[in-house]
Design an enzyme around this catalytic site. Structure first.
Site, mmCIF file in Angstrom:
data_model
loop_
_atom_site.group_PDB
_atom_site.id
_atom_site.type_symbol
_atom_site.label_atom_id
_atom_site.label_comp_id
_atom_site.label_asym_id
_atom_site.label_seq_id
_atom_site.Cartn_x
_atom_site.Cartn_y
_atom_site.Cartn_z
ATOM 1 N N ARG A 36 19.929 -0.402 0.439
ATOM 2 C CA ARG A 36 20.231 -0.500 -0.994
ATOM 3 C C ARG A 36 21.605 -1.103 -1.249
ATOM 4 O O ARG A 36 21.799 -1.791 -2.253
ATOM 5 C CB ARG A 36 20.121 0.869 -1.651
ATOM 6 C CG ARG A 36 18.671 1.279 -1.786
ATOM 7 C CD ARG A 36 18.520 2.540 -2.589
ATOM 8 N NE ARG A 36 17.119 2.777 -2.873
ATOM 9 C CZ ARG A 36 16.575 3.982 -2.975
ATOM 10 N NH1 ARG A 36 17.321 5.064 -2.834
ATOM 11 N NH2 ARG A 36 15.302 4.107 -3.239
ATOM 12 N N LYS A 198 -0.056 11.752 -3.709
ATOM 13 C CA LYS A 198 -0.680 12.165 -4.967
ATOM 14 C C LYS A 198 -1.398 11.062 -5.715
ATOM 15 O O LYS A 198 -0.848 9.992 -5.942
ATOM 16 C CB LYS A 198 0.403 12.713 -5.882
ATOM 17 C CG LYS A 198 0.955 14.050 -5.457
ATOM 18 C CD LYS A 198 1.754 14.580 -6.606
ATOM 19 C CE LYS A 198 2.534 15.817 -6.261
ATOM 20 N NZ LYS A 198 3.660 15.926 -7.178
ATOM 21 N N GLY A 357 9.690 3.965 -0.719
ATOM 22 C CA GLY A 357 10.508 4.271 0.456
ATOM 23 C C GLY A 357 9.759 4.267 1.774
ATOM 24 O O GLY A 357 10.206 3.644 2.745
ATOM 25 N N GLY A 380 9.462 4.643 -8.067
ATOM 26 C CA GLY A 380 8.876 4.944 -9.376
ATOM 27 C C GLY A 380 8.984 3.765 -10.334
ATOM 28 O O GLY A 380 8.046 3.478 -11.087
HETATM 29 P P1 AMP Z 1 4.199 9.602 -2.325
HETATM 30 O O1 AMP Z 1 5.534 10.177 -2.660
HETATM 31 O O2 AMP Z 1 3.111 9.971 -3.253
HETATM 32 O O3 AMP Z 1 4.269 8.117 -2.022
HETATM 33 O O4 AMP Z 1 3.766 10.284 -0.971
HETATM 34 C C1 AMP Z 1 4.496 10.182 0.212
HETATM 35 C C2 AMP Z 1 4.141 11.341 1.079
HETATM 36 O O5 AMP Z 1 2.739 11.390 1.284
HETATM 37 C C3 AMP Z 1 4.753 11.285 2.441
HETATM 38 O O6 AMP Z 1 5.726 12.284 2.534
HETATM 39 C C4 AMP Z 1 3.588 11.574 3.382
HETATM 40 O O7 AMP Z 1 3.894 12.527 4.369
HETATM 41 C C5 AMP Z 1 2.531 12.117 2.452
HETATM 42 N N1 AMP Z 1 1.174 11.920 2.987
HETATM 43 C C6 AMP Z 1 0.536 10.769 3.226
HETATM 44 N N2 AMP Z 1 -0.661 10.975 3.758
HETATM 45 C C7 AMP Z 1 -0.801 12.314 3.881
HETATM 46 C C8 AMP Z 1 -1.837 13.159 4.371
HETATM 47 N N3 AMP Z 1 -2.973 12.665 4.866
HETATM 48 N N4 AMP Z 1 -1.631 14.496 4.304
HETATM 49 C C9 AMP Z 1 -0.489 14.996 3.820
HETATM 50 N N5 AMP Z 1 0.522 14.250 3.335
HETATM 51 C C10 AMP Z 1 0.373 12.913 3.373
#
Ligand code: AMP
Length: 400
Positions: A36, A198, A357, A380
């Site tokens: 960054r 999510k 990230g 975001g």
């Molecule tokens: P986000 O902030 O929504 O982009 O999600 C990122 C997070 O999703 C990371 O910390 C990953 O560890 C988690 N993640 C991705 N795939 C999985 C999975 N199959 N089970 C649990 N966590 C996950």
């Protein structure tokens, strides 16, 4: 872009406040990842070369409106000074008489980094008095913090009302140019890859992509399990947002109606929830039983997603394909595999944009960062922009 650019400003002898995104990971007072800081260098160098007196303002972490040493930007001043090859002064606060005195002492081409904006609760409240105090430090304002532009804070929105000119920095312009092109006129086939934990964070962007005629939507990461469970598959103990299952079904229907090819994983890496270290294996999605947790996509899915990119002309990717942080256990394989696949698409001439990230880290880990067309510094902010929302930090800048 119809917003004023730093290039439109006369900076000589002016106090130029640049809102940068120096929200970098620190460990024991050392910058762990300088991406960054490097991102802001073109704007900082430009302002210095033009004879501006440069003030840099940023947030770091979530100090919740209180001074906390571990969120101090002081280590960043030292790091920046190495990158710039000249001293960078540091102010212990971002407003107040001491800061004012340091600003007054600046000569043309000097650089002063202000302390973390978020040590003041007024920053995130977009407080008017605080915004005025920041504005009083400078003659012109430049926003180069794309990653913070989706927040209407005092340093990204409020301040613009009280400065003579408010312009976009070079990094901000580059982000808006690349992401803007994806929104307005993407070359087809246009493929979007989404992952992460999510579904709820990504509904708006998925709907916007379908509306904008994305050709293929590839979904991995934990997000995929909500889609599987909604369709009646057993997902075991994999992460699911139960309340988002109806949304997942709606997305499947909308994609079908719009002729968008929606691809979900066909295999995944799972562990037994009772013995996570010993039980790792790769199985087809439909073999998942109640005791298993899916933590990454499998090799067959990496191959499926890679083939889906074969003729792509535009690719955007946001979000990991698995628990990417667990490198020792190998749950970064799917994400790193996708990083290689998008780099190959870029080699074939596709415009490839990677944001968020974890995806950016994967591209670095895989050693393919140089081959990616544009690495977005926003998480975001990138998603909100792609979803078609106007970012408050951009809207607040002066028009050309
Ligand atoms: P986000 O902030 O929504 O982009 O999600 C990122 C997070 O999703 C990371 O910390 C990953 O560890 C988690 N993640 C991705 N795939 C999985 C999975 N199959 N089970 C649990 N966590 C996950």
């Amino acid at each position: 872009m119809n917003k004023l650019s730093i290039k439109d400003l006369d900076l000589r002898g002016k106090r130029v406040l640049i809102r940068v995104d120096f929200n970098v990971p620190l460990k024991d007072g050392v910058v762990e990842d300088e991406t960054r800081i490097r991102g802001a260098l073109p704007t900082i160098n430009y302002a210095m070369e033009q004879g501006g007196r440069v003030l840099l303002a940023s947030h770091l972490g979530r100090p919740k409106g209180e001074r906390a040493e571990k969120y101090s930007l002081r280590p960043v001043a030292g790091h920046l000074s190495l990158l710039l090859g000249q001293p960078v002064a540091f102010a212990e606060d971002c407003i107040g008489p001491d800061v004012k005195a340091k600003v007054d002492a600046l000569k043309d081409g000097d650089v002063l980094l202000l302390e973390n904006l978020r040590f003041h609760p007024e920053e995130e409240k977009n407080d008017e008095t605080f915004a005025k105090e920041l504005a009083a430090l400078c003659d012109v304002y430049v926003n180069d913090a794309f990653g913070a532009a989706h927040r209407a804070h005092a340093s990204t929105a409020g301040i613009t009302k009280y400065v003579g000119q408010a312009a976009a920095g070079l990094l901000m312009e580059k982000e808006l140019e690349y992401l803007g092109r994806v929104i307005k006129d993407p070359a087809h086939p246009f493929v979007a890859i989404l992952g992460g934990a999510k579904v709820s964070d990504k509904i708006a962007v998925i709907n916007a992509l379908i509306d904008r005629r994305v050709d293929k939507l590839l979904i991995g990461g934990a997000m995929a399990y909500t889609f599987f469970k909604a369709q009646g598959f057993t997902v075991g103990k994999s992460l699911v947002e139960d309340d988002k299952m109806p949304t997942a079904l709606e997305i499947i229907e909308r994609a079908k109606a719009a002729g968008v090819e929606l691809l979900l994983p066909t295999d995944h890496q799972v562990v037994d929830s009772f013995d996570p270290l010993q039980s790792k294996k790769t199985i087809p999605i439909e073999f998942t039983n109640a005791g298993l947790v899916g933590l990454d996509i499998g090799a067959e899915t990496v191959d499926l997603f890679s083939r889906a990119l074969a003729d792509a002309k535009t690719v955007i990717w946001n979000g990991p394909m698995g628990v990417f942080e667990e490198k020792a256990l190998g749950f970064d394989q799917g994400t790193v595999g996708v990083a290689r696949a998008v780099a190959e698409a870029a080699d074939r001439g596709a415009t490839v944009i990677v944001g968020g990230g974890d995806s950016v880290a994967a591209v670095n880990d895989a050693g393919v960062a140089e081959r990616i067309t544009h690495i977005s510094t926003g998480g975001g902010a990138t998603l909100e922009f792609l979803a078609g929302d106007e970012l408050p930090g951009v809207a607040a800048l002066n028009d050309k």
